[in-house]
Write a protein that holds these residues in place. Structure first.
Motif, mmCIF file in Angstrom:
data_model
loop_
_atom_site.group_PDB
_atom_site.id
_atom_site.type_symbol
_atom_site.label_atom_id
_atom_site.label_comp_id
_atom_site.label_asym_id
_atom_site.label_seq_id
_atom_site.Cartn_x
_atom_site.Cartn_y
_atom_site.Cartn_z
ATOM 1 N N ASN A 1 41.297 26.109 39.593
ATOM 2 C CA ASN A 1 39.979 26.216 38.971
ATOM 3 C C ASN A 1 39.386 27.602 39.177
ATOM 4 O O ASN A 1 38.807 28.200 38.272
ATOM 5 C CB ASN A 1 39.003 25.195 39.581
ATOM 6 N N LEU A 2 39.541 28.084 40.398
ATOM 7 C CA LEU A 2 39.027 29.415 40.727
ATOM 8 C C LEU A 2 39.713 30.469 39.865
ATOM 9 O O LEU A 2 39.074 31.382 39.334
ATOM 10 C CB LEU A 2 39.274 29.702 42.217
ATOM 11 N N ARG A 3 41.024 30.306 39.696
ATOM 12 C CA ARG A 3 41.796 31.250 38.885
ATOM 13 C C ARG A 3 41.262 31.295 37.458
ATOM 14 O O ARG A 3 41.107 32.358 36.865
ATOM 15 C CB ARG A 3 43.267 30.804 38.894
ATOM 16 N N GLU A 4 40.941 30.109 36.953
ATOM 17 C CA GLU A 4 40.362 29.985 35.616
ATOM 18 C C GLU A 4 39.027 30.745 35.533
ATOM 19 O O GLU A 4 38.806 31.550 34.629
ATOM 20 C CB GLU A 4 40.149 28.474 35.372
ATOM 21 N N ASP A 5 38.169 30.499 36.539
ATOM 22 C CA ASP A 5 36.861 31.175 36.561
ATOM 23 C C ASP A 5 37.012 32.689 36.637
ATOM 24 O O ASP A 5 36.302 33.436 35.964
ATOM 25 C CB ASP A 5 36.050 30.723 37.787
ATOM 26 N N LEU A 6 37.928 33.125 37.486
ATOM 27 C CA LEU A 6 38.072 34.569 37.704
ATOM 28 C C LEU A 6 38.678 35.262 36.491
ATOM 29 O O LEU A 6 38.446 36.455 36.273
ATOM 30 C CB LEU A 6 38.906 34.842 38.958
ATOM 31 N N SER A 7 39.436 34.506 35.691
ATOM 32 C CA SER A 7 40.045 35.127 34.514
ATOM 33 C C SER A 7 38.950 35.566 33.537
ATOM 34 O O SER A 7 39.130 36.510 32.773
ATOM 35 C CB SER A 7 41.033 34.176 33.846
ATOM 36 N N LYS A 8 37.790 34.881 33.631
ATOM 37 C CA LYS A 8 36.659 35.300 32.772
ATOM 38 C C LYS A 8 36.096 36.634 33.212
ATOM 39 O O LYS A 8 35.351 37.275 32.482
ATOM 40 C CB LYS A 8 35.564 34.228 32.809
ATOM 41 N N GLU A 9 36.407 37.015 34.442
ATOM 42 C CA GLU A 9 35.958 38.322 34.953
ATOM 43 C C GLU A 9 37.080 39.347 34.833
ATOM 44 O O GLU A 9 37.090 40.355 35.552
ATOM 45 C CB GLU A 9 35.560 38.208 36.435
ATOM 46 N N ASN A 10 38.063 39.053 33.970
ATOM 47 C CA ASN A 10 39.202 39.947 33.784
ATOM 48 C C ASN A 10 40.039 40.119 35.039
ATOM 49 O O ASN A 10 40.544 41.210 35.315
ATOM 50 C CB ASN A 10 38.746 41.331 33.307
ATOM 51 N N LEU A 11 40.137 39.053 35.792
ATOM 52 C CA LEU A 11 40.912 39.117 37.026
ATOM 53 C C LEU A 11 42.076 38.138 36.911
ATOM 54 O O LEU A 11 41.881 36.960 36.609
ATOM 55 C CB LEU A 11 39.999 38.730 38.198
ATOM 56 N N ASP A 12 43.296 38.646 37.104
ATOM 57 C CA ASP A 12 44.477 37.790 37.067
ATOM 58 C C ASP A 12 44.821 37.401 38.505
ATOM 59 O O ASP A 12 45.162 38.257 39.314
ATOM 60 C CB ASP A 12 45.633 38.552 36.407
ATOM 61 N N THR A 13 44.703 36.115 38.815
ATOM 62 C CA THR A 13 44.864 35.666 40.204
ATOM 63 C C THR A 13 46.241 35.072 40.442
ATOM 64 O O THR A 13 46.751 34.299 39.629
ATOM 65 C CB THR A 13 43.792 34.622 40.548
ATOM 66 N N ARG A 14 46.854 35.492 41.568
ATOM 67 C CA ARG A 14 48.148 34.941 41.965
ATOM 68 C C ARG A 14 48.022 34.414 43.376
ATOM 69 O O ARG A 14 47.185 34.879 44.155
ATOM 70 C CB ARG A 14 49.221 36.035 41.910
ATOM 71 N N PHE A 15 48.833 33.435 43.718
ATOM 72 C CA PHE A 15 48.743 32.844 45.049
ATOM 73 C C PHE A 15 50.008 33.149 45.841
ATOM 74 O O PHE A 15 51.114 32.970 45.337
ATOM 75 C CB PHE A 15 48.546 31.329 44.950
#
Ligand code: UDP
Ligand code: MG
Length: 299
Positions: free
Chosen positions: A27-41
């Motif tokens: 969910n966080l990854r989804e939210d952060l993608s709106k801030e142009n951030l690609d999240t990896r774990f």
């Protein structure tokens, strides 16, 4: 422009937390993608003996953004975090525990701080839920004692939960000492830091992997890693013996004063050896002498 964020998560027997953790992280990854951030774990499986690894592998198959580093055995929480940092290549790196005591959503607030120009945004606990009085009192004393002893000031009530820039990460991973206390090193490297406050929740599932013995080990690692203060204690002891020697001498108690004098000589000799070994210790640690934030006009 698209930026990348790696979230480092040490895992030791967390099968009760993993599903909920992944749900919240995705969910966080989804939210952060709106801030142009690609999240990896980056999950670091620290020799789990339950089915944590199998569960993670299931997620890795489904999601490209899930990376697993599997240790050959249990090396301990701090080493697992370092392995995660070593393998992180993003513009930013976050560190978070797997048990949801640190709310993943707070990383959004941390990211705001980074966008404001900070290089480190660290979680600072307001309340600690579900932790017994003993853990609270020992944690309280630990931070205060450490700050008395160490040359650098550690922020109180702060764990590893934080978001850092690639520069800070590269500085932290330069420190290659074996007995490591990441919170201390994270402060030692410097950079512009800001707290982000939160209430510490109880564990989502399972039990703490930090029994008293592990806490003591961490406390000792922290004290001996961050300071040579214990050696100064010997100097205090020598001073006390010297004063006692003088006092008994003046009081005419010659035999006792002679004993005090011999004691003083012995302790001072130990202190001198201690000071030399303290220096050897500092040299063998091989820490960089300084950390550069930025060089302007570096042609
Ligand atoms: N952990 C680890 N290796 C260990 C012990 C713990 O990787 O040997 C992980 C654990 O899975 C969790 C984090 O480190 O993600 C913090 O551990 P825990 O919650 O047990 O510590 P506490 O919050 O009680 O201090
Ligand atoms: Mg925990």
């Amino acid at each position: 422009m698209l930026k990348t964020l790696d979230i480092v998560i040490p895992i030791y027997n967390e099968n009760g937390c993993i599903d909920e953790l992944l749900k919240r992280l995705l969910n966080l990854r989804e939210d952060l993608s709106k801030e142009n951030l690609d999240t990896r774990f980056i999950f670091v499986n620290d020799g789990s003996t339950d089915n944590s690894l199998q569960m993670l592998e299931g997620y890795a198959e489904k999601y490209k953004c899930v990376k697993i580093i599997n240790f050959s055995r249990n090396f301990g929480h701090e080493i697992a975090v370092i392995a995660g940092l070593d393998n992180s290549t993003g513009d930013y790196t976050a560190i978070i525990d797997a048990d949801l005591q640190d709310p993943p959503e707070l990383i959004k607030d941390m990211y705001k701080k980074i966008q404001e120009g900070y290089q480190v945004a660290y979680g600072k606990r307001l309340k600690r839920k579900d932790e017994n009085a003993f853990k609270k009192v020992t944690a309280y004393l630990f931070y205060r004692l450490l700050n008395k002893l160490c040359d650098i000031k550690l922020p109180t009530d702060t764990g590893n939960f934080r978001l850092i820039t690639a520069d800070v990460r590269n500085a932290i991973t330069k420190v290659r000492e074996h007995k490591r206390f990441i919170r201390g090193i994270a402060v030692w490297v410097g950079f512009k830091s800001v707290p982000v406050y939160y209430d510490r929740e109880g564990r989502f599932a399972g039990e703490t992997h930090y029994p008293l013995s592990a806490m003591l080990k961490l406390a000792l690692a922290a004290i001996f890693e961050m300071s040579t203060a214990p050696i100064t204690l010997i100097w205090w002891l020598a001073s006390i013996l010297f004063i006692a020697f003088l006092a008994f001498l003046i009081a005419g108690q010659h035999i006792i004063s002679a004993i005090m004098f011999v004691g003083f000589i012995q302790v001072i000799a130990t202190a001198i050896v201690g000071l030399y070994s303290g220096r050897i210790y500092e040299e063998t640690r091989n820490r960089p002498l300084y950390i550069i934030d930025k060089i302007t006009n570096n042609n």
